[in-house]
Design a protein around this motif. Structure first.
Motif, PDB file in Angstrom:
ATOM      1  N   VAL A   1       0.378  -1.316  -0.337  1.00 24.45           N
ATOM      2  CA  VAL A   1       0.082  -0.081  -0.077  1.00 24.45           C
ATOM      3  C   VAL A   1       0.009   1.225   0.144  1.00 24.45           C
ATOM      4  O   VAL A   1       0.338   1.645  -0.573  1.00 24.45           O
ATOM      5  CB  VAL A   1      -0.815   0.438   1.011  1.00 24.45           C
ATOM      6  N   SER A   2       1.728   1.752   0.900  1.00 25.95           N
ATOM      7  CA  SER A   2       2.516   1.968   0.903  1.00 25.95           C
ATOM      8  C   SER A   2       3.953   1.771   1.763  1.00 25.95           C
ATOM      9  O   SER A   2       4.314   1.138   2.411  1.00 25.95           O
ATOM     10  CB  SER A   2       2.004   3.551   1.930  1.00 25.95           C
ATOM     11  N   SER A   3       5.062   2.803   1.288  1.00 31.16           N
ATOM     12  CA  SER A   3       6.835   2.370   2.656  1.00 31.16           C
ATOM     13  C   SER A   3       6.910   4.040   2.307  1.00 31.16           C
ATOM     14  O   SER A   3       6.871   5.024   1.578  1.00 31.16           O
ATOM     15  CB  SER A   3       7.150   1.599   1.653  1.00 31.16           C
ATOM     16  N   ILE A   4       7.694   4.070   3.763  1.00 31.17           N
ATOM     17  CA  ILE A   4       8.621   5.203   4.176  1.00 31.17           C
ATOM     18  C   ILE A   4      10.220   5.097   5.009  1.00 31.17           C
ATOM     19  O   ILE A   4      10.171   3.315   5.272  1.00 31.17           O
ATOM     20  CB  ILE A   4       7.860   5.916   4.781  1.00 31.17           C
ATOM     21  N   THR A   5      11.259   5.356   4.344  1.00 31.37           N
ATOM     22  CA  THR A   5      12.755   4.627   3.981  1.00 31.37           C
ATOM     23  C   THR A   5      12.818   5.171   5.532  1.00 31.37           C
ATOM     24  O   THR A   5      11.805   6.430   5.999  1.00 31.37           O
ATOM     25  CB  THR A   5      13.750   5.606   2.649  1.00 31.37           C
ATOM     26  N   SER A   6      13.819   5.321   5.916  1.00 28.95           N
ATOM     27  CA  SER A   6      14.157   5.699   7.419  1.00 28.95           C
ATOM     28  C   SER A   6      15.051   6.855   6.747  1.00 28.95           C
ATOM     29  O   SER A   6      14.504   8.003   8.267  1.00 28.95           O
ATOM     30  CB  SER A   6      15.640   5.347   7.489  1.00 28.95           C
ATOM     31  N   GLY A   7      14.571   7.773   5.435  1.00 27.49           N
ATOM     32  CA  GLY A   7      15.344   8.989   5.416  1.00 27.49           C
ATOM     33  C   GLY A   7      13.999  10.156   5.345  1.00 27.49           C
ATOM     34  O   GLY A   7      14.041  10.740   4.560  1.00 27.49           O
ATOM     35  N   GLY A   8      12.618   9.534   5.009  1.00 32.81           N
ATOM     36  CA  GLY A   8      11.985   9.737   4.859  1.00 32.81           C
ATOM     37  C   GLY A   8      10.679   9.828   3.742  1.00 32.81           C
ATOM     38  O   GLY A   8      10.077  10.432   3.310  1.00 32.81           O
ATOM     39  N   ASN A   9      11.953   9.136   2.546  1.00 30.28           N
ATOM     40  CA  ASN A   9      11.354   9.203   1.271  1.00 30.28           C
ATOM     41  C   ASN A   9       9.976   7.949   1.421  1.00 30.28           C
ATOM     42  O   ASN A   9      10.161   6.922   1.826  1.00 30.28           O
ATOM     43  CB  ASN A   9      12.182   8.076   0.249  1.00 30.28           C
ATOM     44  N   THR A  10       8.691   8.639   0.572  1.00 29.51           N
ATOM     45  CA  THR A  10       7.620   7.922   0.395  1.00 29.51           C
ATOM     46  C   THR A  10       7.156   7.343  -0.640  1.00 29.51           C
ATOM     47  O   THR A  10       7.225   7.922  -1.643  1.00 29.51           O
ATOM     48  CB  THR A  10       6.348   8.300   1.333  1.00 29.51           C
ATOM     49  N   ALA A  11       6.974   6.094  -0.836  1.00 24.41           N
ATOM     50  CA  ALA A  11       5.818   5.674  -2.057  1.00 24.41           C
ATOM     51  C   ALA A  11       4.421   5.252  -1.798  1.00 24.41           C
ATOM     52  O   ALA A  11       4.619   4.238  -0.382  1.00 24.41           O
ATOM     53  CB  ALA A  11       7.140   4.421  -2.609  1.00 24.41           C
ATOM     54  N   TYR A  12       4.154   5.405  -2.699  1.00 22.42           N
ATOM     55  CA  TYR A  12       2.043   4.609  -2.606  1.00 22.42           C
ATOM     56  C   TYR A  12       1.720   3.807  -3.522  1.00 22.42           C
ATOM     57  O   TYR A  12       2.660   4.128  -5.200  1.00 22.42           O
ATOM     58  CB  TYR A  12       1.713   6.233  -2.539  1.00 22.42           C
ATOM     59  N   ALA A  13       1.205   3.158  -3.491  1.00 25.99           N
ATOM     60  CA  ALA A  13       0.204   2.458  -4.371  1.00 25.99           C
ATOM     61  C   ALA A  13      -0.753   3.131  -5.278  1.00 25.99           C
ATOM     62  O   ALA A  13      -0.956   4.008  -4.838  1.00 25.99           O
ATOM     63  CB  ALA A  13      -0.720   1.470  -4.432  1.00 25.99           C
ATOM     64  N   ASP A  14      -0.462   2.917  -6.606  1.00 23.00           N
ATOM     65  CA  ASP A  14      -1.921   3.897  -7.700  1.00 23.00           C
ATOM     66  C   ASP A  14      -3.093   3.578  -6.843  1.00 23.00           C
ATOM     67  O   ASP A  14      -3.525   4.970  -6.827  1.00 23.00           O
ATOM     68  CB  ASP A  14      -1.704   3.401  -9.004  1.00 23.00           C
ATOM     69  N   SER A  15      -3.609   3.021  -6.623  1.00 21.49           N
ATOM     70  CA  SER A  15      -5.365   3.246  -6.235  1.00 21.49           C
ATOM     71  C   SER A  15      -5.659   4.272  -4.472  1.00 21.49           C
ATOM     72  O   SER A  15      -6.292   3.797  -3.988  1.00 21.49           O
ATOM     73  CB  SER A  15      -4.968   1.276  -6.012  1.00 21.49           C
ATOM     74  N   VAL A  16      -4.299   4.267  -3.750  1.00 19.18           N
ATOM     75  CA  VAL A  16      -4.727   5.071  -2.729  1.00 19.18           C
ATOM     76  C   VAL A  16      -3.581   6.116  -2.681  1.00 19.18           C
ATOM     77  O   VAL A  16      -4.169   7.144  -1.885  1.00 19.18           O
ATOM     78  CB  VAL A  16      -4.022   4.256  -1.683  1.00 19.18           C
ATOM     79  N   LYS A  17      -3.335   6.384  -3.765  1.00 20.50           N
ATOM     80  CA  LYS A  17      -2.618   7.900  -3.812  1.00 20.50           C
ATOM     81  C   LYS A  17      -3.831   8.622  -4.048  1.00 20.50           C
ATOM     82  O   LYS A  17      -4.762   8.986  -4.420  1.00 20.50           O
ATOM     83  CB  LYS A  17      -1.140   8.225  -5.151  1.00 20.50           C
ATOM     84  N   GLY A  18      -3.298  10.195  -3.172  1.00 22.30           N
ATOM     85  CA  GLY A  18      -4.434  11.336  -3.100  1.00 22.30           C
ATOM     86  C   GLY A  18      -5.066  11.252  -2.144  1.00 22.30           C
ATOM     87  O   GLY A  18      -5.943  11.545  -1.500  1.00 22.30           O
TER      88      GLY A  18
END
Length: 115
Positions: free
Chosen positions: A48-65
């Motif tokens: 669904v989503s992830s966040i690195t130790s440095g704070g970079n984030t990623a999201y699945a297209d279905s949940v963006k926004g």
């Protein structure tokens, strides 16, 4: 045994909001990429989503926004704020921590979106 402790699931109506929490040991929290996965009945577990130790984030297209992942360094906790929930968001949500050679999961928390 590393423990990731999840909380915050429940039943919510379509359009509603929930916030999931995942508390992790500091040895994990400050080193690993933390993520939320979900698994609906009859479907594969998906990121669904992830966040690195440095704070970079990623999201699945279905949940963006709609979903926002964040981390509180003082509480060594990762959050997933879920807004405008849809019935298709219904699933068991799992917290995950990983780095090369290491991968661990929480016990899962049920999120049900239904009127």
């Amino acid at each position: 045994q590393v423990r990731l402790v999840e909380s915050g699931g429940g039943l919510v109506q379509p359009g509603g909001s929930l916030r999931l929490s995942c508390a992790a040991p500091g040895s994990i929290f400050f080193r690993d990429t933390m993520g939320w996965y979900r698994q609906a009945p009859g479907k594969q577990r998906e990121l669904v989503s992830s966040i690195t130790s440095g704070g970079n984030t990623a999201y699945a297209d279905s949940v963006k926004g709609r979903f926002t992942i964040s981390r509180d360094n003082a509480k060594t906790t990762v959050y997933l704020q879920m807004n405008n929930l849809l019935p298709e968001d219904t699933a068991v949500y799992y917290c995950n921590a990983r780095r090369p050679g290491f991968d661990t999961w929480g016990q899962g928390t049920q999120v049900t979106v239904s009127s």
